[in-house]
Design a protein around this motif. Structure first.
Motif, PDB file in Angstrom:
ATOM      1  N   UNK A   1     -10.303 -28.218  36.095  1.00 15.41           N
ATOM      2  CA  UNK A   1      -9.145 -27.807  35.297  1.00 15.41           C
ATOM      3  C   UNK A   1      -7.989 -28.788  35.466  1.00 15.41           C
ATOM      4  N   UNK A   2      -7.747 -29.198  36.698  1.00 18.32           N
ATOM      5  CA  UNK A   2      -6.672 -30.153  36.965  1.00 18.32           C
ATOM      6  C   UNK A   2      -6.942 -31.475  36.257  1.00 18.32           C
ATOM      7  N   UNK A   3      -8.179 -31.970  36.382  1.00 24.92           N
ATOM      8  CA  UNK A   3      -8.534 -33.272  35.826  1.00 24.92           C
ATOM      9  C   UNK A   3      -8.369 -33.297  34.310  1.00 24.92           C
ATOM     10  N   UNK A   4      -8.837 -32.256  33.656  1.00 26.53           N
ATOM     11  CA  UNK A   4      -8.769 -32.242  32.192  1.00 26.53           C
ATOM     12  C   UNK A   4      -7.402 -31.809  31.672  1.00 26.53           C
ATOM     13  N   UNK A   5      -6.951 -30.631  32.105  1.00 25.19           N
ATOM     14  CA  UNK A   5      -5.766 -30.029  31.491  1.00 25.19           C
ATOM     15  C   UNK A   5      -4.456 -30.658  31.967  1.00 25.19           C
ATOM     16  N   UNK A   6      -4.376 -31.001  33.256  1.00 24.38           N
ATOM     17  CA  UNK A   6      -3.097 -31.492  33.783  1.00 24.38           C
ATOM     18  C   UNK A   6      -3.027 -33.015  33.913  1.00 24.38           C
ATOM     19  N   UNK A   7      -4.159 -33.657  34.086  1.00 25.17           N
ATOM     20  CA  UNK A   7      -4.121 -35.108  34.275  1.00 25.17           C
ATOM     21  C   UNK A   7      -4.494 -35.861  32.993  1.00 25.17           C
ATOM     22  N   UNK A   8      -5.636 -35.526  32.390  1.00 27.07           N
ATOM     23  CA  UNK A   8      -6.077 -36.273  31.218  1.00 27.07           C
ATOM     24  C   UNK A   8      -5.215 -35.986  29.987  1.00 27.07           C
ATOM     25  N   UNK A   9      -4.861 -34.729  29.757  1.00 26.96           N
ATOM     26  CA  UNK A   9      -4.130 -34.372  28.542  1.00 26.96           C
ATOM     27  C   UNK A   9      -2.625 -34.535  28.672  1.00 26.96           C
ATOM     28  N   UNK A  10      -2.115 -34.686  29.881  1.00 25.96           N
ATOM     29  CA  UNK A  10      -0.664 -34.807  30.082  1.00 25.96           C
ATOM     30  C   UNK A  10      -0.137 -36.108  29.494  1.00 25.96           C
ATOM     31  N   UNK A  11       1.094 -36.094  29.083  1.00 23.41           N
ATOM     32  CA  UNK A  11       1.794 -37.281  28.578  1.00 23.41           C
ATOM     33  C   UNK A  11       0.991 -38.005  27.492  1.00 23.41           C
ATOM     34  N   UNK A  12       0.390 -37.214  26.610  1.00 23.52           N
ATOM     35  CA  UNK A  12      -0.393 -37.790  25.523  1.00 23.52           C
ATOM     36  C   UNK A  12      -1.510 -38.688  26.045  1.00 23.52           C
ATOM     37  N   UNK A  13      -2.121 -38.257  27.142  1.00 21.29           N
ATOM     38  CA  UNK A  13      -3.252 -39.003  27.695  1.00 21.29           C
ATOM     39  C   UNK A  13      -2.886 -40.285  28.398  1.00 21.29           C
ATOM     40  N   UNK A  14      -1.673 -40.367  28.940  1.00 20.95           N
ATOM     41  CA  UNK A  14      -1.207 -41.615  29.555  1.00 20.95           C
ATOM     42  C   UNK A  14      -2.090 -42.053  30.721  1.00 20.95           C
ATOM     43  N   UNK A  15      -2.521 -41.119  31.552  1.00 23.90           N
ATOM     44  CA  UNK A  15      -3.303 -41.482  32.741  1.00 23.90           C
ATOM     45  C   UNK A  15      -4.662 -42.047  32.373  1.00 23.90           C
ATOM     46  N   UNK A  16      -5.350 -41.401  31.426  1.00 19.70           N
ATOM     47  CA  UNK A  16      -6.672 -41.901  31.039  1.00 19.70           C
ATOM     48  C   UNK A  16      -6.545 -43.248  30.335  1.00 19.70           C
ATOM     49  N   UNK A  17      -5.436 -43.459  29.655  1.00 17.81           N
ATOM     50  CA  UNK A  17      -5.207 -44.764  29.029  1.00 17.81           C
ATOM     51  C   UNK A  17      -5.038 -45.854  30.080  1.00 17.81           C
ATOM     52  N   UNK A  18      -4.371 -45.530  31.187  1.00 21.27           N
ATOM     53  CA  UNK A  18      -4.241 -46.488  32.284  1.00 21.27           C
ATOM     54  C   UNK A  18      -5.623 -46.828  32.825  1.00 21.27           C
ATOM     55  N   UNK A  19      -6.411 -45.796  33.068  1.00 18.19           N
ATOM     56  CA  UNK A  19      -7.775 -46.030  33.568  1.00 18.19           C
ATOM     57  C   UNK A  19      -8.573 -46.907  32.624  1.00 18.19           C
TER      58      UNK A  19
END
Length: 522
Positions: free
Chosen positions: A418-436
Motif C-alpha cells: 500500500x505504501x509503495x503504490x499509494x503513497x510513494x508511486x502515485x504521490x507528486x504525480x509520480x515524481x519518485x517513480x520518474x526519478x527511478x
C-alpha cells in the motif's frame, strides 16, 4: 562464504554503487571502510555468533515479573559496546562514530547473520537513540542518548496494544499531566526486550493519548523508564526469536517525560521509520548469508550419487543443487546492491530532493524483499541439506523460524505494498517513480534486456496511475513485486559479468509479466 568474505562482498557492492562515492566524499576513504568492515566481521564471528544457538535453545526466561537472558549475552553486548558498534551511525557529539547510514547498512548484516535474536536489543536502543536525538529536550537527550550509544543503558519502542497493532489510531494508553508532571497508564504488547537483565536501566519510547481528538491526532510521544508503575506481565511464546523477549508491559501511573510536541507523536515517531525498515532489510540479508553459507558448505562435503561403480560425488556436482545455490546467491547479490542504493539515497536525501524521493520509494521494497529473502533462503538451505536441514544439528531450521516474522513487524507485506503504490508511486504525480526510471534507464542504456524490463515497468506504472482508484488496494501487492523485478533488472547491470546476473535475467521479463497480469486481475 565466511564472515570475511561477506564483508568483501559488501565492499564490492559499495564500489559498484555510484552514489556511495558521493556519500563517502573526502571523509571516508577505502582504507577506513575496509578496516570497519573487516573488524565488524571479526567481532560478529568471534563475539556474537557463539550466542546464536544459545539464543534459541536457552532463550529468554520469565519469572516473578522479570526477564532473564542467557548469561552469554553479557560478553557479547560488551563487545558491541566497547567496539562502538551500537553508535556507528550516531552523531559524534553523543559518542557515536558519525558514519553514514550506508555504512550501518553495510555492517549490520554481519551482526544479524551472527545472531538476529540478540541483535533485536541493539535495534531498539538504536531507534530510541535516534528518536531522542531528534525530538527530546536537551536534558533528556543528553542524559540518555550517550548512554544508549555506549551500551550502558537500553531502550525500546512501545507502539502496539491489544486491539491496536498497526492501527495506531486505536491506541488507548493515556497520559495525564498533574502537578508533578506526566503519568502514563495502559498496556503495550509485542515489545522486544521490554524487560531483561542485560542492563539495569531500560527506557521506553511510547505513544499515548493526551487529548480527545480521534485517531492519531490525539497521540503524543513519551519516555518512561523502567521503575515504579512499569510492570512486565509476560513474554510471548513464539515460533522463533526465542532469545528476544517479546514483552507485554503494563503502565500504572508511570512517571513520563513528553518528547517533542504534544499531539505530534506519530509524525515524530516516523523520524526513525527509515532506519527501522533498513534494519529489517539487514536482518533478512544476514539470515540469507548464513543460510547460503551452510548450504554451500554442506553441498561441497556431502557425497551422494554419481557413477555407482565409483565413489559418491559431492552433491554440489548435481545440476539441481547448483541451481538452488545459484538462485540463493543471485537473490543475495542483487539485494545487497539494492540495500546499499537505498541507504546511500537516505544519506544524500537532505540536500537532494530526488534522492529523498528515491529513498522513500525503495524503502518498502528493501524492507519486504529483504525479509522474504531471509526466510526463503533458509527454506532453500533446508532443501539443499535434505533431512539433515530439518534437524537441530544445523542452524538453518532456526534461521527459518527466526526469519518468519520479518515480513510482519515494522509493517506487513500488505502495508508495504500500500505504501509503495499509494503513497510513494502515485504521490507528486509520480515524481519518485520518474526519478527511478530516469536513473535506471540511463544506467541500463547498453543492456537491452534490463532496459526492456525497466521500460515495461514504467509503462505499467503509467497504466496503474489511470486505473480505477477503488482497484488500487487490491493491485498493490502485485505492483510491489513488479517494482522489485524492475529494481533488480536495473541493478543487475552493475554485476552484468556474473553468472548471478545472468541467472536473474533469464526469467526477469517473464516474471514481470506475471506480476502485471496478477495486478490487472485484482
Amino acid at each position: 562464504m565466511t564472515y570475511s568474505e561477506n564483508a568483501d562482498a559488501m565492499l564490492d557492492a559499495l564500489s559498484r554503487t555510484p552514489n556511495f562515492a558521493r556519500v563517502a566524499g573526502d571523509v571516508l576513504d577505502a582504507e577506513t571502510l575496509n578496516a570497519i568492515l573487516g573488524e565488524a566481521a571479526k567481532v560478529a564471528e568471534s563475539a556474537v555468533a557463539p550466542v546464536g544457538p544459545i539464543s534459541d535453545r536457552v532463550g529468554a526466561r520469565f519469572a516473578d515479573g522479570r526477564v532473564t537472558l542467557p548469561s552469554e549475552y553479557g560478553p557479547a553486548w560488551d563487545a558491541l559496546a566497547e567496539g562502538g558498534w551500537l553508535g556507528l551511525e550516531h552523531e559524534e557529539r553523543f559518542g557515536g562514530m558519525g558514519m553514514p547510514l550506508s555504512v550501518f547498512a553495510a555492517v549490520n548484516p554481519l551482526f544479524e547473520r551472527a545472531c538476529a535474536p540478540f541483535m533485536m536489543c541493539a535495534g531498539g536502543s538504536r531507534s530510541a537513540a535516534l528518536l531522542l536525538s531528534a525530538w527530546a529536550d536537551a536534558e533528556l537527550r543528553d542524559d540518555w542518548v550517550p548512554a544508549l550509544v555506549a551500551g550502558e543503558r537500553c531502550a525500546t519502542i512501545c507502539i502496539s496494544e491489544p486491539e491496536a497493532g498497526s492501527d495506531v489510531g486505536r491506541i488507548r494508553t493515556r497520559a495525564e499531566k498533574g502537578p508533578d508532571g506526566w503519568q502514563v497508564s495502559g498496556q503495550k504488547i509485542w515489545i522486544s526486550f521490554g524487560d531483561h537483565d542485560l542492563r539495569d536501566r531500560i527506557g521506553h519510547c511510547m505513544l499515548a493519548r493526551t487529548g480527545d481528538a480521534p485517531g492519531t491526532r490525539g497521540l503524543s510521544l513519551f519516555f518512561v523508564e523502567r521503575g515504579p508503575g512499569v510492570i512486565c506481565e509476560r513474554i510471548e511464546e513464539k515460533m522463533g526469536l526465542h532469545g528476544s523477549p517479546t514483552c507485554a508491559l503494563r503502565f500504572e501511573d508511570a512517571p513520563a517525560v513528553l518528547i517533542g510536541e504534544e499531539g505530534r507523536g506519530l509524525p515524530q515517531l516516523f523520524t526513525m521509520i527509515r532506519h527501522m525498515r533498513l534494519s529489517v532489510a539487514t536482518q533478512g540479508l544476514g539470515i540469507a548469508l548464513g543460510s547460503y553459507d551452510v548450504a554451500r558448505e554442506h553441498a561441497e562435503s556431502r557425497r551422494q550419487g554419481g557413477d555407482p561403480k565409483a565413489p559418491a560425488v559431492p552433491i554440489i556436482q548435481h545440476a539441481d543443487v547448483q541451481r538452488q545455490l545459484m538462485a540463493m546467491k543471485s537473490r543475495i547479490d542483487l539485494f545487497r546492491l539494492a540495500l546499499v542504493e537505498a541507504a546511500c539515497a537516505a544519506d544524500l536525501s537532505g540536500d537532494d530532493p530526488d534522492m529523498a524521493r528515491l529513498c522513500s520509494w525503495l524503502l518498502p521494497l528493501i524492507k519486504n524483499f529483504g525479509a522474504e529473502m531471509g526466510f526463503d533462503c533458509a527454506h532453500a538451505a533446508i532443501q539443499v541439506l535434505g533431512g539433515a536441514g530439518f534437524t537441530k544439528d544445523y542452524p538453518v531450521e532456526q534461521y527459518l523460524r527466526d526469519a518468519r516474522v520479518f515480513t510482519i513487524y515494522e509493517g506487513t507485506t500488505g502495508m508495504q505494498g500500500q505504501d509503495f503504490l499509494l503513497r510513494q508511486t502515485l504521490a507528486e504525480d509520480g515524481a519518485a517513480v520518474k526519478v527511478f526510471l530516469k536513473i535506471a534507464a540511463a544506467e541500463c542504456a547498453e543492456h537491452t534486456g534490463a532496459l526492456a524490463v525497466v521500460e515495461r515497468f514504467g509503462a505499467f506504472a503509467e497504466e496503474v496511475t489511470d486505473a480505477d482508484k477503488a482497484r488500487l488496494p487490491g493491485m498493490a501487492d502485485a505492483f510491489l513485486r513488479a517494482g522489485w523485478v524492475a529494481v533488480q533488472a536495473w541493478l543487475s547491470v552493475r554485476i552484468a559479468e556474473t553468472g548471478e546476473a545472468a541467472f536473474f535475467r533469464a526469467t526477469a521479463a517473464a516474471e514481470l509479466e506475471l506480476r502485471i497480469a496478477a495486478a490487472r486481475a485484482a
